[in-house]
Design a protein around this motif. Structure first.
Motif, short mmCIF file in Angstrom:
data_model
loop_
_atom_site.label_atom_id
_atom_site.label_comp_id
_atom_site.label_asym_id
_atom_site.label_seq_id
_atom_site.Cartn_x
_atom_site.Cartn_y
_atom_site.Cartn_z
N GLU A 91 0.93 -1.17 -0.06
CA GLU A 91 0.09 0.09 0.11
C GLU A 91 0.97 1.45 0.03
N PRO A 92 0.42 2.29 -0.73
CA PRO A 92 1.43 3.36 -0.67
C PRO A 92 1.35 4.11 0.33
N PRO A 93 2.59 4.94 0.70
CA PRO A 93 2.32 5.70 2.14
C PRO A 93 1.66 7.05 1.91
N GLU A 94 1.44 7.64 2.87
CA GLU A 94 0.31 8.65 2.84
C GLU A 94 1.41 9.98 2.70
N VAL A 95 1.42 10.63 1.66
CA VAL A 95 2.47 11.67 1.52
C VAL A 95 1.86 13.07 1.41
N THR A 96 2.18 13.93 2.23
CA THR A 96 1.63 15.27 2.41
C THR A 96 2.63 16.39 2.57
N PHE A 97 2.26 17.60 2.13
CA PHE A 97 3.03 18.75 2.58
C PHE A 97 2.70 19.39 3.87
N VAL A 98 3.65 19.60 4.55
CA VAL A 98 3.18 20.32 5.92
C VAL A 98 3.71 21.48 5.89
N LYS A 99 2.73 22.61 6.52
CA LYS A 99 2.96 23.94 6.43
C LYS A 99 3.72 24.33 7.82
N ASN A 137 -3.99 22.38 1.92
CA ASN A 137 -4.17 21.53 3.37
C ASN A 137 -2.82 20.64 3.19
N GLY A 138 -2.16 20.68 1.86
CA GLY A 138 -0.69 19.72 1.59
C GLY A 138 -1.12 18.58 1.11
N ILE A 139 -2.45 18.36 0.62
CA ILE A 139 -2.68 17.04 0.01
C ILE A 139 -2.19 17.08 -1.27
N ILE A 140 -1.53 16.08 -1.82
CA ILE A 140 -0.90 16.09 -3.33
C ILE A 140 -1.93 15.00 -4.34
N CYS A 141 -2.23 15.83 -5.49
CA CYS A 141 -2.90 14.83 -6.34
C CYS A 141 -2.02 14.32 -7.24
N LEU A 142 -1.43 12.98 -6.87
CA LEU A 142 -0.48 12.41 -7.92
C LEU A 142 -0.85 11.03 -7.91
N ASP A 143 -0.91 10.57 -9.17
CA ASP A 143 -1.32 9.13 -9.39
C ASP A 143 -0.51 8.04 -8.69
N LEU A 144 0.80 8.18 -8.36
CA LEU A 144 1.91 7.19 -7.93
C LEU A 144 1.56 7.22 -6.25
N LEU A 145 0.64 8.19 -5.81
CA LEU A 145 0.40 8.16 -4.24
C LEU A 145 -0.94 7.61 -3.92
N GLY A 146 -1.55 7.02 -5.15
CA GLY A 146 -2.87 6.34 -4.90
C GLY A 146 -2.59 4.93 -5.29
N SER A 147 -3.87 4.08 -4.72
CA SER A 147 -3.89 2.70 -4.79
C SER A 147 -3.76 2.36 -6.48
N GLN A 148 -4.23 3.18 -7.50
CA GLN A 148 -4.20 2.87 -8.94
C GLN A 148 -2.71 2.94 -9.52
N GLY A 149 -2.05 4.01 -9.16
CA GLY A 149 -0.79 4.16 -9.55
C GLY A 149 0.55 3.78 -8.86
N SER A 171 3.10 1.42 -7.03
CA SER A 171 3.75 0.06 -7.20
C SER A 171 4.71 -0.36 -6.19
N PRO A 172 4.85 -1.42 -5.57
CA PRO A 172 5.61 -1.57 -4.51
C PRO A 172 7.36 -1.39 -4.84
N VAL A 173 7.46 -1.31 -6.32
CA VAL A 173 9.17 -1.00 -6.66
C VAL A 173 9.35 0.61 -6.34
N GLN A 174 8.35 1.20 -6.27
CA GLN A 174 8.38 2.89 -5.75
C GLN A 174 8.97 2.81 -4.23
N ASN A 175 9.73 3.82 -3.86
CA ASN A 175 10.27 3.83 -2.52
C ASN A 175 10.28 5.28 -2.27
N VAL A 176 10.66 5.87 -0.99
CA VAL A 176 10.63 7.00 -0.13
C VAL A 176 11.51 8.07 -1.27
#
Length: 155
Positions: free
Chosen positions: A67-75, A90-102, A104-109
């Protein structure tokens, strides 16, 4: 976080990024395997982000890396939320690789940080996503549970 695949994987990632990260990405803290903070800068001449450093928060579930990490910007007082058509105030990022559809476990921090850095680098619009105020006011979902509609989605 329970011991297992996620903890083992995060331990390896932490060891690697503690010693080397790409330019413009800095590990701030990773006191546990559930929440990490990293700073990122845009290194090109993009005037929107000149001289700014932004703070990212990574939250990992027991199911990471499946499952992807939850990644947000912090003010913070010295770290604003970047202006970008895919980053809510509020720091939420709309980026496909951060959602379950986009995701992949090969991604990392590191690859997530580089993708976000690249997203900022390529931006030419100093604006928030359409409907930012309403989204921030009404959203109660975790970032990874939001079903964003991406412009390249097919119907």
């Amino acid at each position: 976080m329970a011991a297992g695949l996620g903890a083992k994987r995060l331990g390896k990632e932490l060891s690697k990024i503690s010693s080397s990260l790409p330019p413009g990405i800095t590990l701030v803290s990773a006191e546990n395997l559930e929440e990490w903070f990293l700073d990122i800068k845009v290194l090109d001449q993009n005037p929107i982000y000149a001289g700014e450093t932004y703070r990212l928060k990574f939250k990992f579930s027991k199911s990471y890396p499946i499952e992807p990490p939850e990644v947000t910007f912090v003010k913070l007082s010295d770290r604003p939320i970047p202006m970008h058509p895919h980053i809510y105030s509020n720091g939420i990022i709309c980026l496909d690789l951060l959602g379950s559809q986009g995701w992949s476990p090969v991604q990392n921090v590191e690859s997530v940080c580089m993708s976000i850095q690249s997203m900022l680098t390529g931006n030419t619009k100093n604006e928030r996503p359409p409907g930012d105020e309403e989204f921030v006011r009404a959203n109660r979902l975790r970032p990874r549970d939001i079903d964003f509609y991406y412009h390249d989605n097919t119907v």
